[in-house]
Every structure is written in C-alpha cells, then in structure tokens.
Design an enzyme around this catalytic site. Structure first.
Site, short mmCIF file in Angstrom:
data_model
loop_
_atom_site.label_atom_id
_atom_site.label_comp_id
_atom_site.label_asym_id
_atom_site.label_seq_id
_atom_site.Cartn_x
_atom_site.Cartn_y
_atom_site.Cartn_z
N ARG A 1 -16.25 -15.20 -9.35
CA ARG A 1 -16.97 -14.12 -8.67
C ARG A 1 -16.07 -13.20 -7.85
NH1 ARG A 1 -21.44 -17.70 -5.96
NH2 ARG A 1 -19.92 -19.30 -6.51
N SER B 1 20.20 23.31 14.94
CA SER B 1 19.08 23.19 14.02
C SER B 1 19.50 23.49 12.58
CB SER B 1 17.98 24.18 14.42
OG SER B 1 17.46 23.81 15.67
#
Ligand code: UD1
Ligand code: CA
Length: 457
Positions: free
Chosen positions: A16, A403
C-alpha cells in the site's frame, strides 16, 4: 534484568505504499523507519538485535549496513509467528525475547523498558485502547481481568469485535517458552497464517501471567501501511521534537512550520522563524536567529549570527556575529570566521573567509581564501574552473575588490591591494597597489543611435 534479544519484524512488502522502496526504508524525520526501531532497541541495551527481512532484503541490508544487527531472512511471509520463529535458532533459551516492528517507528525506549519489566514474571504485552479498533487483534480477558487470548479481527465474533483494547503486536517473553509455543502453532485461521498472537492463549493455559503495558502516547504504537499514515507519524514526531526544543529554550515562531531531520544543538535564546528545515547535525550558538524559509544541513553557527530569509547553508562552519543572507547560498567546505557579511545572491563554496570580511551582493566565491577585513564588491566572480581543473584564489587582508571583477584562478591578490571595478585579473596583484584591467573610457563624438527602418513590404 535478564538478558535480552530483540526481534524486529520487517519482512512485509508494504504494497500500500505503492513504492519501489521497501516500506521500512521510508523515512520519518529523514531516518528509515527501521532505523528508528533499531535505535529504540539499542536504548534498551539489548544483547542482540535480529531483523527479520524479506521483501527488498538486499536494499534494506545495504541501506542499514552500518547497524550492528543480525539479519535473518524470511523467504516466504507465512505470518508473524513464522517470522519470529526464523530468528529463534540463534537465541539462547534464558534470554527474554522482545518482538518489535520495522513499520512502527515511534516506539520509545521508555515504553520498551516497561515492557521488558513486565516480562520478568510472565509475558509482557503492549496493548492500547482505541475508540476505533477495526483491523487490530482484540485482547480477550476473563471475568477477573486476566488476559486469556488475542483474537484477530477476521476470526473474532461480533461480541469480541466490540472490545476496544487492542494488540499493538509488541511483546516480551522468555525464549525457551516462546520457542515451544511457536513450534506448536498452526495456520488454521481466517488468513491461513501462523499467528504470533496465538501464543497468548497457550501462555494463559499454562498459567503464565500476561502482564499488559500501555505506551506513553498512542503514536508510539501506530504502524505505517500507506503514505497518509507515514505523514501523520512525521507530523507527530516533529510536534514532539519541537515541544522538547521549546522546553529547552529555543523559540520556534511556529512549531508547525519547523522541521528537523537530524540533531539540533542550540544555545540560549535561539530564534527560528517559519518554514525552516534543518537536516543532519546542526549546532546553533547563543542568540542565533534563523530567518524564514532557510535550509541548513550539517552546519555549525556561532553565537549572535543572523541568517536572513531564504538562505541555504550546507556543510559549513560559520563564526560569531556574522550576517548571512537574505538569499545567500553557502556550499560545502566553507568556513566563515567572525563578523563576516554574506549578502543577497552570493554563493560561497569551499572557501575560507576571515574575520570582518564582506561579500554583500551577487558574487561567486569558490576555492578561495579571503583574508581579514576584505571588501568584495558587487558581482565579483572567482573563475575557479578552467574547464578541466579547479584552481584557488587567494585574497590578502584589507584588499578591496571592485565591483564586477573576475579573478581568474590560480591568482593571488596582495594584502591591502585595490582592484578597479570591471577588471579581469589574470596575474597576481601586488600588495597595497591599485591594479585594474580596463580599456580607457572614450567618447565618440557625433554618434547617432540607429533608427528603426520602416517596413515597406
Ligand atoms: C498484527 C497482529 C494484530 C495486531 C496488529 C498491530 C498477528 C497475527 N496480528 O496484525 O493482533 O493488532 O499486528 O498492527 O500478529 N510480518 C513479517 N512476516 C510475516 C508477516 C508479517 O515480517 O510473515 C511483519 C509485517 O511486515 C508487519 C508485521 O509483521 O510489519 C505485522 O504483520 P501484519 O500482517 O501487518 O499483521 P496485522 O494483520 O497488522
Ligand atoms: Ca499491520
């Protein structure tokens, strides 16, 4: 207490569950159900643990290969009595045998301790009362309240079916008596199986006292046959675990929305916001805050550190007073020292970031050593992979990486060095100097933007 052999039944197919995976390997809190039961048995300090396996046996054995248990194969599932009997040849007669189930995972050591005690002067039987007892074996008692037998639902009379006291399946009794009773079982019943439960009537007829014991909570004796029941036990386990955490001083903003699949060690005044999942071994220092929707796996976090929302941390060691996230990803083999800031959309892998350094926006830092008080600007990427091999980047103390810089590894940025924004750094850069690699800015006089052509077709 007498010596103890535990027999865990785990041969059922679990149809099941509708799964390729054997039922007892389905997990509660990240751990196979069978392992929960083995650990409860270990808490009893059993002399030996026998696991009766059948369906998917090889998968079960290999998944739990590190467990110190005896594996006993039951090639055909002929019933619970037959299953227990498979383990009996290895069990000395003077041992107490305790029968447990691989699909009843929440049983506690404390309840099993009481069951073992109940077997000291007879047969210990774990029973419980259920308002809706359908499907279970019923406990039949005589007028004086003594247990006489267990009758299975399918073999029960109308009257017996109204009994609310049910058999959990777990019992404990001396091995020599059990061996004798099991040897005499037949399968003359509604299911054509050798019922373990039939030994109760035999014990009673021989004048052996059947001592019943009840679990601390009903969930301890609940079995799993399908995924609905599995989910119910998962919720129950998490509820109990979270109650313990809160009682030990952890704030859970919503205990229904925190799942721990592993072990959490938390200091004082730790706060965990909603929808957090933790796995493996997690250690949180005093005052750590874990924001909403975070995932932590095998991490250690120092006191005073804040993990903001939607951050994912795996196999990392994080110092004190750090700030991670929101939306940060810390991957395995990363170590952050104290007061480090890792901001949004930053991925750090296999790197050491030392005290006071900041990587606040949109970066990838992999296979890197970042010194102290370094500032890594937005969009910096360590190019650690050349298509074949990984290389390391080393950034000295107090460096400033502008950056949108690419650091093409292997490369070293000297301490106190400044890298101009937008640079592609392919060679080591000297300490204390400004290095940049960009073409000089120019202006094209009189340039015009293209104009959209009119479609004449
Ligand atoms: C059994 C009990 C019942 C009890 C119920 C509790 C018997 C005859 N009945 O019923 O009184 O109320 O558990 O849940 O014992 N297994 C094997 N090999 C086998 C048969 C079973 O390993 O040959 C294992 C199964 O995998 C399962 C457990 O034993 O984990 C129980 O077997 P199952 O057939 O489900 O028994 P129930 O009908 O639930
Ligand atoms: Ca069952």
């Amino acid at each position: 207490m007498s010596e103890l052999s535990v027999v865990i039944l785990a041969a059922g197919q679990g149809t099941r569950m509708r799964s390729e995976l054997p039922k007892v390997l389905h997990t509660v809190a990240g751990k196979p159900m069978l392992q929960h039961v083995i650990e409860a048995a270990k808490a009893l300090t059993a002399n030996a643990i026998h696991v009766v396996y059948g369906h998917g046996g090889e998968t079960v054995r290999s998944r739990l290969a590190d467990q110190a248990v005896h594996w006993v194969e039951q090639t055909e599932q002929l019933g619970t009595g037959h299953a227990v009997n498979q383990a009996m040849p290895d069990i000395p007669g003077h041992h107490t045998v305790m029968v447990l189930y691989g699909d009843v995972p929440l049983i506690t050591g404390a309840t099993l301790q009481r069951l073992a005690m109940a077997a000291q002067d007879g047969l210990g039987l774990l029973t419980t009362r259920l308002p809706e007892p359908t499907g279970y074996g019923r406990i039949v008692r005589d007028g004086a309240g003594k247990v006489q037998a267990i009758v299975e639902e399918k073999d029960a009379t109308e009257e017996q079916r109204s009994i609310q006291e049910v058999n959990t399946g777990m019992l404990a009794v001396r091995a020599d008596a059990l061996r004798r009773w099991l040897g005499a079982l037949d399968n003359d019943n509604a299911q054509g199986e050798y019922y373990l439960t039939d030994i109760i009537a035999r014990a009673a007829s021989e004048g052996v006292t059947v001592n019943t014991v009840n679990p601390g909570e009903v969930a301890e004796v609940m079995g799993v046959n399908n995924r609905v029941q599995l989910a119910e036990l998962e919720r129950d386990f998490q509820r109990r675990q979270n109650e313990e955490l809160m009682m030990s001083g952890v704030t859970l903003l919503d205990p229904q929305r925190f799942d721990l699949r592993g072990a959490l060690t938390a200091g004082r005044d730790v706060v965990i916001d909603v929808n957090v999942v933790m796995e493996g071994k997690v250690v949180l220092g005093d005052g750590v805050f874990v924001g909403p929707n975070c995932y932590l796996h095998d991490v250690s976090i120092g006191a005073g550190t804040r993990i903001s929302s939607h951050s994912v941390l795996e196999r990392a060691d994080i110092g004190t007073e750090c700030h991670i996230g929101p939306f940060a990803r810390i991957r395995p083999d990363t170590r952050l020292s104290d007061r480090v800031h890792i901001g949004n959309f930053v991925e750090v892998k296999k790197s050491l970031v030392e005290t006071g350094s900041k990587i606040n926006h949109l970066s990838y830092v992999g296979d890197t050593t970042v010194g102290k008080s370094v500032n890594i600007g937005a969009g910096v990427i360590t190019c650690n992979y050349d298509g074949a091999n990984k290389h390391r980047t080393i950034i000295g103390d107090n460096a400033f990486i502008g950056s949108d810089t690419q650091l093409v590894a292997p490369v070293e940025v000297g301490s106190g060095a400044t890298i101009g924004a937008g640079s592609t750094i392919t060679h080591d850069t000297p300490a204390g100097e400004l290095t940049l690699s960009r073409t000089r800015q120019k202006t094209v006089q009189g340039w015009h933007r293209p104009v959209k052509k009119i479609d004449e077709g």
